[in-house]
Design an enzyme around this catalytic site. Structure first.
Site, short mmCIF file in Angstrom:
data_model
loop_
_atom_site.label_atom_id
_atom_site.label_comp_id
_atom_site.label_asym_id
_atom_site.label_seq_id
_atom_site.Cartn_x
_atom_site.Cartn_y
_atom_site.Cartn_z
N LYS A 1 0.81 -1.23 0.00
CA LYS A 1 0.00 0.00 0.00
C LYS A 1 0.84 1.28 0.00
CE LYS A 1 -4.41 -1.60 1.78
NZ LYS A 1 -4.15 -3.01 2.14
N GLU B 1 -10.70 6.63 4.47
CA GLU B 1 -11.30 5.72 5.43
C GLU B 1 -10.35 4.53 5.55
OE1 GLU B 1 -12.10 5.66 2.22
OE2 GLU B 1 -11.72 3.53 1.83
N SER C 1 1.74 -9.83 -1.00
CA SER C 1 1.40 -8.41 -0.85
C SER C 1 1.77 -7.80 0.50
CB SER C 1 -0.10 -8.21 -1.10
OG SER C 1 -0.87 -9.05 -0.27
C1 LIG Z 1 -5.05 -4.05 1.72
C2 LIG Z 1 -4.34 -5.31 1.43
C3 LIG Z 1 -4.73 -6.16 0.38
C4 LIG Z 1 -5.95 -5.91 -0.47
O1 LIG Z 1 -5.90 -4.78 -1.26
P1 LIG Z 1 -5.75 -4.83 -2.85
O2 LIG Z 1 -6.10 -3.46 -3.26
O3 LIG Z 1 -6.67 -5.87 -3.37
O4 LIG Z 1 -4.34 -5.18 -3.13
C5 LIG Z 1 -3.97 -7.29 0.12
N1 LIG Z 1 -2.89 -7.60 0.87
C6 LIG Z 1 -2.49 -6.81 1.89
C7 LIG Z 1 -1.29 -7.22 2.68
C8 LIG Z 1 -3.20 -5.65 2.21
O5 LIG Z 1 -2.80 -4.90 3.25
#
Ligand SMILES: *Cc1c(COP(=O)(O)O)cnc(C)c1O
Length: 407
Positions: free
Chosen positions: A94, A116, A383
């Protein structure tokens, strides 16, 4: 390594095929036009691109490595690789788009970033970017979520953000969206609403994807260095869809690379309110200012959704994903809570990497593909890291995995 901003989509009105666009109150139209124009201008400016690259490299710690997971590969019979977004500053992908949005806001002369947050991950990443760039930051959060996600609230406060509780209705994410949106309409000139995924009205699905495209661009080059070629498969979890669009974007034209998006089927795919598998169970509609697949209740309102991964429980999805589903370029699969938790422990114990529960959905699907004998290598977009999830996982699932007597 730099971002690429020259994607063929969306069109000038923000459409990916029939999806996307902008469905907002009239007073927001001109503000969003201004943001679009400012964004299209700065993404051509060398000073902006250099500053973003500098922050990615020296602040976030990019490029994040691509790691050949040899233990999993040997056990499951396919070459499995991980793109390590979990190693970024603040622990997930993010920060890539929050920094971009913060720099844009600063350039536009805005004073404050607002957003938010549900579980607090987007709030923490945005508060971090605001502190660095020198902007005020207001984060709207449901009162119930504030109690559940207490450590993230503390982090945001330490970083100098204000955390404003949404105290109406169910006091969770939906109410936080309402409150943030209302506050934004109160002063759209001095504030920028920093959307946390590839969702919302144009230009956000385009802009957030562009900022996240660094993930795919790096991965493509790194994978070529490691193996001399392209991955056979890429797997990413899909909440709003930003980490998935980030890694997919570099490979859309490489037809030999199979792309897999993974949604949460939660506790049950057959019961409304027990999953958040928008592309599997939803239908096209308009919510939160854009057209995409969405999960609707009988009144046509956004459905209550659920996943063990709070970052994945959103009743719609980025419009480019809807387009990619319809044209068949990406296959969308689903993974349930138990499969995700299994994968959470499997990655921890095979490779010594504790993933975010969101990312564990991608891991689980990759292991399924491997077991099913899917051809070619598998690159997983990891992610985020699981530090935020350990107490929850151990309290709810520890005993099944031999984690008992936790002090
Ligand atoms: C917020 C988050 C997601 C989901 O968000 P996307 O916009 O679908 O990428 C996925 N993995 C992690 C670690 C997150 O913090």
């Amino acid at each position: 390594m730099k971002n690429t901003f020259d994607h063929p989509m969306p069109d000038a009105k923000g459409y990916f095929g029939e999806y996307g666009g902008r469905f907002v109150p009239p007073q927001l139209e001109s503000i969003l036009d201004e943001i679009t124009a400012a964004y299209l201008a700065i993404r051509e400016e060398p000073s902006f691109l250099d500053e973003l690259s500098r922050l990615y490299r020296h602040y976030v710690g990019r490029p994040s490595p691509v790691f050949h997971a040899r233990n999993l590969s040997a056990k499951y019979g396919a070459d499995i690789y991980l793109k390590r977004e979990d190693l970024n500053h603040t622990g997930a992908h993010k920060i890539n788009h929050c920094l971009g949005e913060a720099l844009l806001a600063k350039k536009m002369g805005k004073k404050k970033l607002i957003a938010e947050t549900g579980a607090g991950q987007h709030g923490v990443a945005l508060a971090t970017a605001a502190a660095l760039v020198g902007l005020e930051c207001d984060i709207y959060m449901g009162e119930v979520d504030m109690h559940k996600e207490h450590p993230n609230v503390v982090r945001m406060l330490i970083l100098g953000a204000r955390v404003i509780p949404a105290t109406h209705g169910r006091k969770t994410l939906k109410e936080a969206v309402d409150s943030a949106f209302e506050a934004y309409l109160g002063d759209p000139v001095n504030q920028l609403y920093a959307i946390g995924s590839v969702v919302g009205p144009h230009p956000f699905p385009m802009m957030v994807r562009d900022f996240q495209s660094i993930v795919g661009n790096e991965a493509k080059e790194q994978f070529r260095e490691l193996t001399g070629g392209l991955p056979g498969n890429i797997v990413a979890c899909v909440g709003g869809g930003s980490n998935a669009m980030g890694i997919f974007s570099a490979f859309l034209d490489d037809k030999a690379v199979a792309l897999h998006g993974v949604e949460p089927s939660g506790r049950s795919l057959d019961e409304d309110g027990e999953h958040a598998a928008t592309l599997t169970k939803g239908s096209p509609g308009v919510m939160h200012g854009f057209k995409s697949y969405m999960l609707k209740d009988t009144d046509g309102e956004p459905m209550e959704v659920y996943s063990v991964a709070s970052g994945l429980d959103y009743p719609s999805v980025g419009p480019q994903h809807s387009y990619l589903k319809d044209i068949g370029r990406v296959q969308y699969a689903h993974i349930n809570d138990q499969e995700a938790i299994d994968a959470f422990f499997e990655l921890s114990r095979q490779e010594g990497i504790i993933p975010a529960i969101e990312s564990a959905h991608a891991v689980a699907h990759a292991l399924k593909l491997a077991k099913a004998g899917e051809r070619g290598s598998i690159l997983i977009n990891l992610s985020g890291r699981g530090d935020k999830d350990i107490d929850f996982v151990v309290a709810n699932y520890g005993a099944e995995y031999g984690v008992t007597n936790v002090p």
